[in-house]
Design a protein around this motif. Sequence first.
Motif, PDB file in Angstrom:
ATOM      1  N   LEU A 113      22.594   0.509   4.575  1.00 41.88           N
ATOM      2  CA  LEU A 113      21.686   1.591   4.194  1.00 41.88           C
ATOM      3  C   LEU A 113      22.255   2.395   3.030  1.00 41.88           C
ATOM      4  CD1 LEU A 113      20.827   2.990   7.764  1.00 41.88           C
ATOM      5  CD2 LEU A 113      19.451   1.431   6.390  1.00 41.88           C
ATOM      6  N   ILE A 114      21.349   2.802   2.133  1.00 39.63           N
ATOM      7  CA  ILE A 114      21.724   3.736   1.078  1.00 39.63           C
ATOM      8  C   ILE A 114      21.512   5.141   1.624  1.00 39.63           C
ATOM      9  CG2 ILE A 114      21.244   4.513  -1.271  1.00 39.63           C
ATOM     10  CD1 ILE A 114      20.153   1.748  -1.863  1.00 39.63           C
ATOM     11  N   GLU A 115      22.573   5.908   1.679  1.00 40.54           N
ATOM     12  CA  GLU A 115      22.488   7.229   2.294  1.00 40.54           C
ATOM     13  C   GLU A 115      21.521   8.135   1.549  1.00 40.54           C
ATOM     14  OE1 GLU A 115      26.243   9.059   3.015  1.00 40.54           O
ATOM     15  OE2 GLU A 115      26.589   7.848   4.803  1.00 40.54           O
ATOM     16  N   VAL A 167      31.243   3.674  -2.227  1.00 36.71           N
ATOM     17  CA  VAL A 167      30.532   4.294  -3.354  1.00 36.71           C
ATOM     18  C   VAL A 167      30.303   3.229  -4.416  1.00 36.71           C
ATOM     19  CG1 VAL A 167      30.600   6.073  -5.134  1.00 36.71           C
ATOM     20  CG2 VAL A 167      31.581   6.532  -2.870  1.00 36.71           C
ATOM     21  N   VAL A 168      29.066   3.084  -4.877  1.00 40.80           N
ATOM     22  CA  VAL A 168      28.722   2.066  -5.859  1.00 40.80           C
ATOM     23  C   VAL A 168      29.366   2.404  -7.198  1.00 40.80           C
ATOM     24  CG1 VAL A 168      26.852   0.942  -7.116  1.00 40.80           C
ATOM     25  CG2 VAL A 168      26.567   1.552  -4.694  1.00 40.80           C
ATOM     26  N   ALA A 207      25.841   5.868  -5.834  1.00 40.01           N
ATOM     27  CA  ALA A 207      25.195   5.914  -4.524  1.00 40.01           C
ATOM     28  C   ALA A 207      26.179   5.501  -3.439  1.00 40.01           C
ATOM     29  CB  ALA A 207      23.971   5.005  -4.504  1.00 40.01           C
ATOM     30  N   VAL A 208      25.943   6.022  -2.229  1.00 36.19           N
ATOM     31  CA  VAL A 208      26.801   5.712  -1.092  1.00 36.19           C
ATOM     32  C   VAL A 208      26.063   4.739  -0.175  1.00 36.19           C
ATOM     33  CG1 VAL A 208      28.035   6.626   0.906  1.00 36.19           C
ATOM     34  CG2 VAL A 208      27.931   7.952  -1.218  1.00 36.19           C
ATOM     35  N   ILE A 209      26.694   3.584   0.084  1.00 38.20           N
ATOM     36  CA  ILE A 209      26.116   2.581   0.981  1.00 38.20           C
ATOM     37  C   ILE A 209      26.927   2.569   2.268  1.00 38.20           C
ATOM     38  CG2 ILE A 209      25.472   0.169   1.278  1.00 38.20           C
ATOM     39  CD1 ILE A 209      25.429  -0.169  -1.695  1.00 38.20           C
ATOM     40  N   SER A 210      26.225   2.667   3.392  1.00 45.09           N
ATOM     41  CA  SER A 210      26.904   2.621   4.691  1.00 45.09           C
ATOM     42  C   SER A 210      26.643   1.277   5.365  1.00 45.09           C
ATOM     43  CB  SER A 210      26.428   3.757   5.603  1.00 45.09           C
ATOM     44  OG  SER A 210      25.089   3.561   5.987  1.00 45.09           O
ATOM     45  N   THR A 253      29.396  -5.241  -9.010  1.00 43.31           N
ATOM     46  CA  THR A 253      28.163  -5.574  -8.287  1.00 43.31           C
ATOM     47  C   THR A 253      28.412  -6.503  -7.104  1.00 43.31           C
ATOM     48  OG1 THR A 253      27.733  -7.424  -9.777  1.00 43.31           O
ATOM     49  CG2 THR A 253      26.758  -5.288 -10.347  1.00 43.31           C
ATOM     50  N   ALA A 254      29.611  -6.992  -6.960  1.00 39.27           N
ATOM     51  CA  ALA A 254      29.964  -7.833  -5.818  1.00 39.27           C
ATOM     52  C   ALA A 254      30.883  -7.039  -4.899  1.00 39.27           C
ATOM     53  CB  ALA A 254      30.646  -9.116  -6.274  1.00 39.27           C
ATOM     54  N   VAL A 255      30.397  -6.668  -3.738  1.00 35.07           N
ATOM     55  CA  VAL A 255      31.152  -5.830  -2.819  1.00 35.07           C
ATOM     56  C   VAL A 255      31.212  -6.510  -1.456  1.00 35.07           C
ATOM     57  CG1 VAL A 255      31.316  -3.588  -1.690  1.00 35.07           C
ATOM     58  CG2 VAL A 255      30.413  -3.751  -4.025  1.00 35.07           C
TER      59      VAL A 255
END
Length: 1024
Positions: A44-46, A83-84, A68-71, A88-90
């Motif tokens: 999810l994008i917070e 944190v983005v 953006a913060v992705i959880s 692009t590869a996480v």
Amino acid sequence: MKVHYYKFLMLFFFTCSMSFAQENSISGTVSDDKGLPLPGVNVLIENTNRGTQTDFDGVYTISASRGAVISFSYVGFETKKIVVGDNTAVNVKLIASSSELEEVVVTAYGVSKRSNITSAISTVGSQDLQDFVPSTSIDNILQGQAAGVQVTASNGRPGNTAFVQIRGVGSLNASTTPLYVIDGVPIPITDNTANNNFNPLAGLNPNDIESMSVLKDAASASKYGSRGANGVILITTKKGKRGDAKIRFISSYGFGERIPDSFDLMNASQKLEIERQYAGLGIEAATKLPGAVSTPEELQTLIGLDTNWEEELLRTSVIQSNSLSISGADERLSYFLSLGYDKNTGVIDRIDGFERITARLNTSYQAKDWLGIDANVSYARSATDLPRDRNNVQNPFRALYSYNPYEPLFSRDAQGNVLLDTKGNPVFNPTSTSFPIARALLTEQESSRNLLVIGNVAANITLSDKFSNRFAIGLVSNRFNRTSRSLQGGVLDGIVGDKNFPGTQTENYALDFEYNVSNLFSYNDTFNDVHNLSASFLLEYNENIRTDLFADARGFPSAEIPYLDVSAEATNAGSDEDRRILFSQALFLDYDYDGKYIASASIRRDGSTKFGPENKYGTFASGSLAWNIAKESFMDDSFFSDLKFRASYGTSGNQNIPDFQFVELLGFNSTYNGRTTGSSLNAPNPLIQWESQAILDIGVEFAFFNNRLSGVVDYFKKNSKDLLLNRPISYTAGDEDNAIFQNIGEVENRGVEISLNADVIRTEDFRLSLGGNITLLDTEVKKLINGQDIVRGTFGNIILREGQEINSFYLVEYAGVNPDNGKPQYVDLDGNITETYSDSFQKIQEGKSPIADVEGGFYTSVKYKGFGLRGDFVYRSGNYILNRQRAAGEFIGNIDSNLYTSAFNYWKQPGDTGVLPSPRFENTADQAATTRFLEKGDFIRLRTLTFDYNMPRKFLDAIKLESLRLFVTGQNIWTLTDYQGDPEIGIGSAESGEQGDPGFVPGEFSLFSYPQTRSYTFGIEVGF
């Protein structure tokens, strides 16, 4: 002005392009701490409602802007946030969390972490259910999935539900069906299926179910008081989850067939030959049959008509299932909407089978920080064509066994040509029975329709950080309609009808309406960070109103107008209404010390209108303890992932008895000189009270090697007292049965349950899992009226005797055939072998009953990348079945019907052994209530085999789908048994004996009921 306008547009598109330029496609793999991919992780994008989930390979893709913060969250693992940036590869690795690893289990009036549960609860999750869909009834899915739960399909008719018992037989005359609760709403299920009843479980779409919890011991079931005596099954339907809307579509199509049995029916040549042989032995009925009186030319003509009646009356069924759901949630609102359509034509030709349409809407709304609203509503509309399931010529399954093979489907003239009626249609052959069943399926129509609505609304109020309140209202409206018609000119119309009033019709209507109002006030607090205490006080009001109507008429101008208004004459009508009220108060207490030492207690007081003023109220209590040894410091370096001991003891009551037994009842069913008259139906018993149960449970839960191997072992003892039995009374007391219901009986069920699950191999690409459960059950009758035996069962072949197993068989012992003369032999009560048969020789068959001693299920699951294969087996051992269906095909007196080829194996000369009795001794040989036809019902069955394939993420991204699963499922594919016929028997033959009848025992005998079916379905599941 125009220049400024274009400047504004340029600035707008520039801003948009910059915004889109900042949105990057982020992708990667989420794995656990051992590097294994995790499917279904919430990404999810917070501060937005945008999100996705990882696929089977743990791969995800999501669009997010820089900064953006992705959880990443997953049950049992710590939530991780990233944190983005420019990358692009996480790839993300989640770490198991001791606090979040706890499985959340739905319990009575709430949820709890499994480690805090002190009671015996078995759960079946949505992932487990996935491989069993499509199935039209949810209780059939439970078979073999939970230890201690005995499930037997009543028969194979589409839409039929199963017989479900938890930990044995808890009553002798009252209902033994567990309480079903769907999303907090108790569901009324009556045992008398013959009297205009529809089981609401048949109206539930299995695709809507999130989980099922089976409450088996007193610590959990007693919280439902008088309704929890037979155990409780909690069904929780799906809710929306945080993130973008999820659209899920499942569609499957398949076919089914009758499971072949071991009976080998005679063909035309064989049947004519045995008729000749019987006639030669002087069997009078055979001397008039074609095999004895036909010329050689006529015999050849009859042989040429050889007919396979199974092929003429049955077909390959068509099975369809479609389900569409839309779900989602944001910070305040969650929703789940589903639509479903199911159709199963069944295997009987010339009728439509079962059809169901369902709809559901589940919503939750956080109206205020302190107020949450839950609202669920479901709708189900179903229709069923009903075959005549009885032991006579109207039963198509009896017909396919008994019709002679030289009698064709259609009548023939002297030249062998099919006869046609005045409209040019083939004329059905009446056969030697004078009842052409194929035509009767068209003219003797019986169908039922059902409309089921289940709804509930609840307000959750947070009064403070310690006090909360939940007020809920639930209702069930179950409307049943049945139409039975004999069309003018139809088969029965010509037999029992009136030519002056052609055609008859009966309409039955029943409305079962129940509402439940409850208020749960709760207190939760923690002291010194280690003492956790919760207390809840419950008030609950439940009322059930049932209305029945029926009307008969005859004389219809046209078969195309199925309405009573156009009939020439109304012949009968009637109605009745029953009301039952239950008012309850309860207190629940739960305490744990640092999650290590746990205690729970409950007390509930129920008041029911089924009992007189002196015994209206019953009080039920339970207590339980648990010790989480795995959380002790000395277990830190242990190979145990989990180890918990628990024990519970408590009481519950059973109010599922006939209404108004405490008052004198009058029946009004006749007239005298034109006036209504009344007659006494029963003698009153104002002292009648609850049947009560005391349940002891001791269990241990364990897991090894980071939960790679886990299991549960339980010992239970369920003692049922004050059981209602008919005590004989004087003929002058005014009771039509000359008996009175009194709380006298006592039975006991005790046993051991074992469940094991193991991840044998778990690598990045390959997983092998095994699991299963077993229940060992002993039953005993402890107390009866003055210690006297009670003979019961549909045919009087079951006995209750103190000190013996519940529902032991009561039969004459068969001693085989006398090799010297071919006479059947029996054992009298003194143990002597005699060639005389007498019903007085009936004796208890110790250790032999329809109740299995051992029962359970096991599974194997293999997954390789996107491929999956799972097989689920069920098994049963130690039960016995009276095979009346075999008797029908071997009885000498049935020579006018078709027989099994085994009938040729009769005694022919002195010295013959291992044979059937000589046909000359028909009177003493044709006895079904003997051990000759008592067979062990042991079996192992491959209940479900599912092969599926989940498309990889790269392919899904290319076609813009969230998920895509292809599957093929087979049900009842393979069975290993020595029983002659299908060993899974619930109803031997409806209307001969079925649930709700006095003394009915599920699985007691087999007798031409709708057979179990084998099916294969192919499907697709798509997520958007």
